[in-house]
Every structure is written in structure tokens, then in C-alpha cells.
Design an enzyme around this catalytic site. Structure first.
Site: not given
Ligand SMILES: NC(=O)c1ccc[n+]([C@@H]2O[C@H](COP(=O)([O-])OP(=O)(O)OC[C@H]3O[C@@H](n4cnc5c(N)ncnc54)[C@H](O)[C@@H]3O)[C@@H](O)[C@H]2O)c1
Length: 736
Positions: A488-489
């Protein structure tokens, strides 16, 4: 090689199959689907096969055939599943399967030997194609993978795989392959009898030609479904013979099928219909014969393709394929090359991040910890993974040693100056993380991207300490990093597009499915997990037994129950994050008040062996853990079993789903697609439900809102449905 193709094939940029005959009388059928990077089987191939069969039959010069791929690094990766999406009834699918059966039967019944020469992915329909050949040779290349992964899409091998595979490798082995969808490399495929030979890629064509001629000259004989010519007796070990003995009697086979069914029912908890149907196909084929088996396979394939479960699993497949192509930035934005990566903190997460960075992405990694113990932990952690790979013969000592050499450690910043990207995974403290950021800005002279793996601190807050906040980003990995597929950026308003593009590409190189979300407390995944776990806490406070809560959510399709999860992650971690989330989103995010007693009693969960469950005794003890009954006294709760599993699961699920919709409503999420994949790949949301947003679509927003309104009346504000849901319910809209 002399060409012996008709004009259509000669100027045939648009056909997938071409036939060329060499001077030894071998017809080389090359599969090369135009315009695509890999071959997939399409419905249109039926005509092409037909054309090739006619050519072969009309040409007396052809003595043997070799099927080979025109793609550099792949044989046939499977069926093109988008063709299944255009079909609207079970009967249509069944018909399609029967057409496939006819083609493969035709191939199998050719009077000349056919050799499949396999390099790269040979999966699903690709493997089924090769199973219809007389002989299979594959390469030892690491990209060569053979398997029938249909079960992962909620399907079954519909191209005769459920019939040919057990006849080739045995019932138990074939069930193992089809029920897990596992993919074998050349060596393991050979050991199982799935291929006849393994050769170096450079030798594939030569070896295939030799095998073809040997088959023509009967120097080689093959075990064929149609003409079994040799007995395997002398080739098998005692254990294998035992297995074979079990498989050769109807009574023995029944034992295998019953056992397999019992195991899959336990695993799927009735949520996935495909494994039981795979077993059924094999059973019918073995007891009633090949034709009856094929018939059953086509029928059950039709049922599965039209099932809700397969439809959701295929949606996930398409969404993750889509994500692989998504750059998440505007056109024209270029990523920067990354060669060296720094990792701060050699704990659980730092070690895992270092491993995937070196092993999967092939970068040089420098780990810094505050002390030797931390550095050693990380190095040992990585080597342990390699040691296991060596032990399981997935890797040679040499290969492992070479890759491991890319990871080095230090307690200073030596070697960090040249790192283009530094990922911090130190303790969860804003102050400490800001200090790391300042250190890196100074050591790299402002050149490095600084990424934080925090699970709860807003990246914007960390970036407040930065001279250049455009280079600050969140890279949120999940534990264990080498197994969990999601990254998850997290981006702030100031993160530059180049930095985003670089990190997206980097995450993909690490083998991750990447989603990009906007910064905010808990980002997306931690934020939707909190109310899910809290709701289990509320039910515990109401007196629902701990093991009942966990069982209900496992039955609903989650890999672990919420209370076990709290013990695993750490009750202390949960109690630390809850007030942070409550500060941002209000009391709906708070766990029940009586949970404060857990902290007072020093219950941190598995890590200090004091949690909801008992951790004394051998870790290897089989069976479920026992609940630590003293916790009920501590919390002042008398456990009961009055609430149904469905009601328990519904409350937890609705909490997670509503929060996910709020994330979309507030712009944390860009799309329902990212939300569904994030929940499934990061948190284990039941894949057969398709993710929170697909689930809303399948139930209808109106029914979700109605249920939440009822629960709101009973339990208060925390069940207030998101405005977006209410609007969708009113206008009868869906997310997709
Ligand atoms: N554990 C999880 O499941 C998980 C998941 C996602 C994110 N995270 C986040 O990842 C981070 C690390 O978590 P973890 O579970 O690996 O913790 P951990 O306690 O296992 O490791 C932290 C490491 O950081 C080192 N460290 C502390 N100060 C340092 C400094 N000044 N310089 C260098 N090293 C230093 C420690 O010595 C330790 O080895 C936290 O921010 C956590 O919230 C954890």
C-alpha cells in the site's frame, strides 16, 4: 527447415499457429498469438487447429509433430479467461468445453507422435494441450512452470485436465496439483512424471527433434492413455507403489476421494465449490471411464463458470492484472532508476523488506539498525528463507549465496550515501521516524527518496520534518513481507509524481500488487481493519465467546479470526493505534472500554505469551489453541454461544465495508478496484465475496443500508451508513 505451409499460413501475421516441416519429416507447430506477450488459448483456435490437422493429414512427409511456442519466455499461459466472461449460460460454457475436448482428443488420436517442447509458463489449458501430446520435454529455466491453477479462479481444468492428469501422474498426485493450483518447475515435473525429459533451454529444439524421431523409430515408447505400453512397476519406490496399489482398486480409490473431500471441505468451509467438483470429475472418470469423466468435466465446468464465487475470483484476477499495468501517475512521468536501497531497522518488517528487495527486485540492500543484534536479526532472517529454499530444493546453495550477498548490514550510515531509496522500519514513533528522515536527508545530501513503513502515523506528519517533502512517501508492507502480496503506497499532497512512479515500479519489481492511496490516519488498510476488530471486541464485551467469534469469521472466509489476529499483531499495538484513529474519526473507532483491563494485566498477546489464547507448551502442538479462560474473569464477561455465526460475521463485515466506503467517499481511495484488492491482498477479506465494494454491489446498497440502520438502532452511531452508501441505495447505483 523447408516450409510446407499453405498461403494463409505463409502470409500469416494474423494466425496463432504455423506449421513448418523440416527435412527430417518433423512438422514444427509454432504457437505465437499475434500482438500478445504471451500465448493464451482462445475459442478461435478451434478453426486454426482444424486447419493444421488437415495439413498434417494431407502431408505424407510428416512423420512426427513438435508443438513449440514462438514466445521467448512462455509456452501457453492458460486459457484466455475473458472469453468465459462473454458466455451467459452453463450450457454455453459446457458446449465450449466440449469443443475443446474434441480438439484435444483429435490431437491425442493423431497417428503420429506429438512432442510438446515447453519453455516458460505451461499452465491451465497450456498444460492440458501438452497432456494431449505423446511426449513432453520442458526446460530447466526458472521461468518454466507447469500446473493447473484453475482452482484459484474458482474453476476446474475444463480441457480434459481432470481426466488426463490422473492417468498420467496418479490420482493422489493429480488431486494435489489441481486442488492447490501449485506450479512445478522442470525438475519437480519430471519427478512426478508430468514431463518425460528436462533439458537446458538452449537444447530444447534439438532434444525435441531427437525425441520425435526416437518415437517414430520406436526407440522411445510412451505411456499413453490410449495405448498403455509399459508397466511402471520397476520404476517406483515402495511408497509410490503403495499409493499406486491404493489407486488400482475401487475401494482404495474411494478412500482417496473421501479423504480429499474431507480435507477440502475443512479448508473451504463450504465457501468455494470448485475443489469438490474437481474431485467429482476425477472420481467419475476413474470409476465410469474417460468419456463419462469428460462429460462430467464439461458439465461441472459450466456450473462453475456461472457461479458467483468464480465470477468474483475472475474479477480479482482482472483487477490485479489491471493494477500491474497502472502507473498511478500522469502520462509522461518517468520513474528514476533504483540500484541501491537502504533499510532502517532490522526487525520483523525491515528484514522482510530487505529480503524482497534483494531477492525479487534484485537490488543491493544496506540495512542499518541501532545495534548489532538488529542487524544480525535481519541477516539471519533473510538467510533462513534461503536455507528453506535450499532445503526444499527450490534453489541451489550457489544461487542463494549469490543473492544473499546483495544484503549487507551496518550500525552506522556507512554505505547510505549512494542509496536512491531508503525505507524506514524502526519503532512506531513519530519522533524517531522524523529523526531518521533528517539523518537520511543529510547523509544522501537530499538525493534519496525517504519511505516510511509506518502502520499508523500519517506520512504528512513525518514529512513535516523534511527539507524536501516531495521525496517523502509511505510504503506500507504487510507481515510476513515475503509472503503477503500487497504493497500500500501512501502519498501526501506534496509527494512528487516522479517519486510515486519510482516507488510503484519498485514495488512491482518486489513482486507486489501495488495500490496507491492518499495519506490519512490508518491510510486504507489499517483504517478498515480497526472497526472490524473492534466489533469483535464489542461482541466479546456482550458475552460472545472468543473462539466463537474467531470461528464465525473463519467460516465467513477470513484466514484468521479477529481475536487471534489481535493476539498475533499484539494487543498493545491495537490499543496504541485505536486512540489515534479515534482522534481522527471519532468514538466509532474505539474498542470496548473493558479492553483497558488487558493492558493493566500486561496482556500483549502472542509476543509475551499472555493474550486471549494460551501460549504455554509446545509450539508444534496440533489443533486449535485453547482460549485462556482467565480472560473472561479479567474482563468480567460470562461467555455464551447464543449468537449465530452469521450474525457475528455480518457485524464485523459491515464495519469493514462501511469504513471502506468512507475511504472512497473521502478520497483516500482512488477507486473501488483499489479498495477491493487492498482488502483481499492485504487483510484476507474473503476473495469469493470479491472485496468490500463488489460485496456491496452483489448485495445491493439498499440492503446494506437497511441492515446498517437496524444495527444502528441497536448499537448506536458506529453503524451509521456512509453517505455514499445511502445515496447509492436511493438511486439504485452500483460501484462497478
Ligand atoms: N509488524 C507488523 O506486522 C507491521 C506491519 C506493517 C508495518 N509495521 C511497521 O513497521 C515498523 C517496524 O515494525 P517491526 O514489527 O519490524 O518492529 P520491530 O520492533 O521488529 O523492529 C524495529 C527495529 O528497528 C530498530 N531500530 C530502532 N531504532 C532504530 C534506529 N534509530 N536506527 C536503526 N534501527 C532502529 C530496532 O532495533 C528494531 O530492530 C513500525 O513502524 C510498524 O508500525 C509493522
Amino acid at each position: 527447415m523447408t516450409t510446407n505451409t499453405d498461403s494463409k499460413v505463409d502470409n500469416e501475421s494474423q494466425t496463432a499457429f504455423s506449421l513448418q516441416v523440416d527435412d527430417k519429416g518433423i512438422g514444427w507447430i509454432t504457437i505465437d498469438v499475434p500482438g500478445e506477450t504471451q500465448n493464451t488459448v482462445k475459442a478461435e483456435f478451434v478453426d486454426e487447429f482444424d486447419r493444421i490437422f488437415k495439413q498434417v493429414e494431407s502431408d505424407n512427409a510428416i512423420k512426427a509433430l513438435i508443438i513449440i511456442s514462438g514466445k521467448k519466455d512462455g509456452f501457453v499461459a492458460g486459457a484466455d479467461i475473458s472469453m468465459l466472461q462473454n458466455l451467459t449460460s452453463k450450457e454455453q460454457v459446457e458446449e465450449l468445453a466440449k469443443v475443446g475436448h474434441k480438439v484435444f482428443n483429435q490431437l491425442e488420436s493423431l497417428s503420429l507422435p506429438v512432442v510438446a517442447a515447453i519453455n516458460g509458463a505451461c499452465l491451465g489449458a497450456g498444460l492440458e494441450l501438452s497432456l494431449s501430446c505423446s511426449y513432453r520435454i520442458c526446460t530447466s529455466a526458472s521461468s518454466t512452470k507447469l500446473g493447473l491453477p484453475e482452482v484459484q479462479l474458482g474453476l476446474l481444468p475444463g480441457g480434459g485436465g481432470t481426466q488426463r492428469l490422473p492417468r498420467l501422474v496418479g490420482i493422489a498426485n493429480s488431486l494435489d496439483l489441481m486442488l492447490t493450483g501449485k506450479q512445478l518447475n522442470g525438475k519437480r515435473a519430471k519427478k512426478l512424471g508430468l514431463v518425460n525429459e528436462v533439458v537446458a533451454n538452449s537444447n530444447l529444439m534439438k532434444a525435441a527433434a531427437k525425441a520425435a524421431l526416437d518415437l517414430v523409430n520406436k526407440k522411445k515408447i510412451v505411456v499413453s492413455r490410449l495405448k498403455p505400453e509399459v508397466s511402471l512397476g520397476g520404476l517406483l519406490s515402495a511408497k509410490e507403489l503403495q499409493k499406486l496399489a491404493l489407486e488400482t482398486t475401487s475401494f482404495g480409490r474411494k478412500i482417496i476421494f473421501d479423504k480429499a473431500l474431507e480435507t477440502v471441505n475443512k479448508k473451504t468451509r463450504g465457501n468455494y465449490p470448485s475443489p469438490a467438483k474437481i474431485i467429482k470429475c476425477v472420481q467419475v472418470g476413474m470409476e465410469e471411464g474417460y468419456e463419462a469423466g469428460l462429460e462430467t468435466e464439461a458439465k461441472l465446468f459450466g456450473e462453475l463458470v456461472m457461479s458467483e464465487e468464480a465470477s468474483q475470483l475472475m474479477n480479482i484476477f482482472f483487477a490485479s492484472t489491471d493494477l500491474k499495468k497502472d502507473t498511478f501517475v500522469s502520462d509522461g512521468i518517468k520513474s528514476q532508476p533504483i540500484d541501491r536501497v537502504g533499510v532502517l531497522g532490522g526487525g520483523l518488517m525491515g528484514a522482510g523488506i530487505a529480503f524482497v528487495t534483494a531477492d525479487k527486485a534484485g537490488k543491493k540492500v544496506r540495512i542499518k539498525d541501532q545495534n548489532e543484534k538488529g542487524v544480525n536479526h535481519a541477516l539471519k532472517y533473510c538467510w533462513e528463507i534461503y536455507r528453506n529454499k535450499i532445503k526444499r530444493k527450490h534453489m541451489t546453495v550457489n544461487d542463494a549465496g549469490q543473492r544473499f550477498a546483495a544484503i549487507t548490514g551496518t550500525t552506522s550510515y556507512q554505505g547510505f550515501k549512494r542509496c536512491e531509496l531508503v525505507i524506514e522500519a524502526v519503532f512506531e514513533s513519530l519522533e524517531l521516524k522524523q529523526q531518521m528522515l533528517k539523518d537520511i536527508e543529510s547523509v544522501s545530501e537530499g538525493n534519496a527518496i525517504f519511505a516510511s513503513n509506518t502502520s499508523s502515523i500519517p506520512i504528512t506528519q513525518i514529512a513535516e520534518a523534511a527539507k524536501d517533502p516531495s521525496k517523502v512517501i509511505g510504503l506500507h508492507y504487510f507481515s510476513p513481507v515475503d509472503k503477503m502480496p500487497l504493497l500500500e503506497i501512501v502519498i501526501t499532497d506534496k509527494t512528487s509524481e516522479e517519486v510515486i512512479a519510482t516507488c510503484v515500479e519498485f514495488g512491482k519489481a518486489q513482486g507486489k500488487t501495488v495500490i496507491v492511496v492518499k495519506d490519512g490516519t490508518g491510510f486504507y488498510t489499517s483504517r478498515i481493519l480497526a472497526p472490524f476488530v473492534n466489533e469483535a471486541g464489542h461482541m466479546l464485551a456482550e458475552g460472545v465467546a472468543i473462539d466463537r467469534l474467531d470461528k464465525a469469521l473463519k467460516d465467513a472466509g477470513f484466514p484468521v479470526g479477529p481475536i487471534t489476529l489481535l493476539d498475533e499483531v499484539g494487543i498493545d499495538v491495537g490499543t496504541k493505534i485505536a486512540p489515534i484513529l479515534a482522534e481522527s474519526f471519532g468514538d466509532r473507532m474505539l474498542p470496548p472500554k473493558l479492553f483497558s483491563k488487558l493492558e493493566q494485566d500486561n496482556r500483549k498477546g502472542k509476543k509475551n505469551k499472555r493474550g486471549f489464547y494460551k501460549y504455554a507448551g509446545s509450539a508444534k502442538k496440533k489443533g486449535p489453541r485453547e482460549v485462556d479462560q482467565s480472560i473472561y474473569t479479567l474482563l468480567g464477561v460470562s461467555p455464551n454461544n447464543n449468537m449465530s455465526g452469521d450474525a457475528i460475521a455480518e457485524r464485523c463485515l459491515l464495519q469493514m465495508i462501511n469504513e471502506a466506503v468512507l475511504c472512497l467517499q473521502e478520497g483516500i481511495l482512488n477507486s473501488p478496484r483499489d479498495g477491493d484488492i487492498g482488502a483481499i491482498f492485504g487483510l484476507g477479506f474473503p476473495p469469493f465475496l470479491g472485496g468490500p465494494f463488489r460485496y456491496v454491489d452483489s448485495q445491493g446498497a439498499a440492503s446494506i443500508v437497511k441492515r446498517m440502520n437496524e444495527l444502528e438502532k441497536q448499537f448506536g452511531e458506529r453503524f451509521k451508513p456512509a453517505q455514499r452508501l445511502v445515496d447509492m441505495a436511493a438511486s439504485n447505483k452500483t460501484f462497478y
